[in-house]
Every structure is written in C-alpha cells, then in structure tokens.
Design a protein around this motif. Structure first.
Motif, PDB file in Angstrom:
ATOM      1  N   PRO A   1       0.732  -1.066   0.240  1.00 20.78           N
ATOM      2  CA  PRO A   1       0.067  -0.419  -0.132  1.00 20.78           C
ATOM      3  C   PRO A   1       1.387   1.485  -0.051  1.00 20.78           C
ATOM      4  N   ARG A   2       0.574   2.252  -0.775  1.00 30.55           N
ATOM      5  CA  ARG A   2       0.798   3.580  -0.615  1.00 30.55           C
ATOM      6  C   ARG A   2       0.991   4.318   0.542  1.00 30.55           C
ATOM      7  N   ILE A   3       0.482   4.054   1.323  1.00 31.04           N
ATOM      8  CA  ILE A   3       0.168   4.724   3.034  1.00 31.04           C
ATOM      9  C   ILE A   3       1.513   3.880   3.518  1.00 31.04           C
ATOM     10  N   LEU A   4       1.974   3.008   3.164  1.00 34.76           N
ATOM     11  CA  LEU A   4       3.694   2.529   4.209  1.00 34.76           C
ATOM     12  C   LEU A   4       4.862   3.563   3.648  1.00 34.76           C
ATOM     13  N   GLU A   5       4.466   4.340   2.075  1.00 37.80           N
ATOM     14  CA  GLU A   5       5.910   5.053   1.813  1.00 37.80           C
ATOM     15  C   GLU A   5       5.073   6.405   2.676  1.00 37.80           C
TER      16      GLU A   5
ATOM     17  N   ALA B   1       0.058   5.402  11.172  1.00 35.04           N
ATOM     18  CA  ALA B   1       1.081   4.673  11.504  1.00 35.04           C
ATOM     19  C   ALA B   1       0.826   3.556  12.158  1.00 35.04           C
ATOM     20  N   TRP B   2       0.807   3.333  14.038  1.00 36.90           N
ATOM     21  CA  TRP B   2       0.749   2.232  13.684  1.00 36.90           C
ATOM     22  C   TRP B   2      -0.688   1.922  13.697  1.00 36.90           C
ATOM     23  N   ASP B   3      -1.722   1.882  13.523  1.00 35.12           N
ATOM     24  CA  ASP B   3      -3.166   1.247  13.263  1.00 35.12           C
ATOM     25  C   ASP B   3      -2.017   0.439  11.165  1.00 35.12           C
ATOM     26  N   VAL B   4      -1.845   1.479  10.933  1.00 36.72           N
ATOM     27  CA  VAL B   4      -1.583   0.484   9.425  1.00 36.72           C
ATOM     28  C   VAL B   4      -0.389   0.012   9.265  1.00 36.72           C
ATOM     29  N   VAL B   5       0.384   0.107  10.318  1.00 41.40           N
ATOM     30  CA  VAL B   5       1.913  -1.209   9.889  1.00 41.40           C
ATOM     31  C   VAL B   5       1.428  -2.192  10.816  1.00 41.40           C
TER      32      VAL B   5
END
Length: 172
Positions: free
Chosen positions: A53-57, A81-85
């Motif tokens: 996912p682009r959100i990681l960038e 960031a925590w939720d996405v990771v």
C-alpha cells in the motif's frame, strides 16, 4: 519524547516485516549486499507483484520529517502509522510463507509427476520428473520471474484429488 519513540518503533516494525518478506522470497542476500534503502525495498516488492500500500511510503515520509527536519509527529499521525503497520504485518504474514517446492502429479506409479523446487539461497529452481532432475532455472533465465510469481502466489498446502467413483463406493 513518547511520540518520537512510538513512530520510530513503528517504522522499525515495518522495516523488519518488509525485510522478512524479502528474505523469505530469496533476495535477502542481495538486500544486504547492496544495502537497500526503504524506497528500494518498496520498489522490489512492487516489481515482484507483492501488494504494498502507498500509505507505507507516507509512514516513511513522516519518519523522515522527524529524523531529517526535526518535525515532531502529531499523536494522530503516530496512531495512524501504528494502525497501518499493524494491519500490514497481519496481512503480510501469508506473504512470508513461500513454499520450497510445488509437486504436480498423483500418488500412482503409472502417472508422471513433476516437482519444482525453489532454492532460496542460490535463487534457482530445479525441475524434476519423479526423482530425475530435468533442468534448473536461475535468476538470469527468462522463466525465472514467471516461476517466482507462481511461488509467490502459492500458499503451502496439501491437496488430494479423489475420483467420483471412490466417493460413491465409500461408506460414511
């Protein structure tokens, strides 16, 4: 200080999971030898058709703002960031289970069977008919990427094919 630590640790968890995926797919040696940075790791995963996912960038950019421009992250940015990771790590666990071999055939002596083995250390595929090695494919061969994609998309499992007549004869 706690927001800075939380974001830094979240980024470390992300880096660790990405490297585990890369190692499991056989490219850990290359990663270490060439000292891949985060963008190179993401590019590699995209090229190998591993969903990133682009959100990681964006998480990496937020961490870079902290490290290089000393911009303190907001609590909302750190929580996001925590939720996405956390979601990425949960999702990508299945990406780390790349099989060592895929067998095609049946459990009878009259039917041909084939096996494709993946050597993750040497980045080669060995193709067997029964127990006879037919040939190998290495990283420089045209078919390597196609086989690698097959292995990326295959989850370790065992399947048994049963003929309809065996079901009809069975008593339950």
């Amino acid at each position: 200080g706690y927001l800075v630590n939380a974001l830094s640790n979240t980024k470390r968890a992300l880096d660790c999971q990405i490297e585990l995926i890369i190692f499991e797919h056989g490219f850990g040696g290359k990663l270490k030898k060439e000292s891949w940075n985060f963008p190179k790791k993401i590019k590699f995963l995209k090229e190998k058709c591993i969903i990133v996912p682009r959100i990681l960038e964006k998480i990496n950019k937020t961490r870079n703002l902290l490290e290089h421009e000393f911009k303190k992250p907001s609590i909302e940015n750190v929580e996001d960031a925590w939720d996405v990771v956390t979601l990425f790590i949960g999702y990508s666990e299945k990406l780390r289970r790349v099989p060592d071999s895929i067998a095609i055939g049946f459990d009878t002596s009259t039917t041909k069977s084939f096996k494709v083995s993946f050597d993750k250390v040497n980045l080669t595929f060995d193709i067997y008919e029964a127990t006879n090695k037919l040939f190998s494919i290495d990283e420089n061969d045209k078919g390597f990427e196609r086989l690698l994609s097959l292995f990326h998309g295959t989850q370790p499992a065992t399947y048994t094919l049963v003929h309809r007549s065996e079901i009809e004869e069975s008593t339950y």
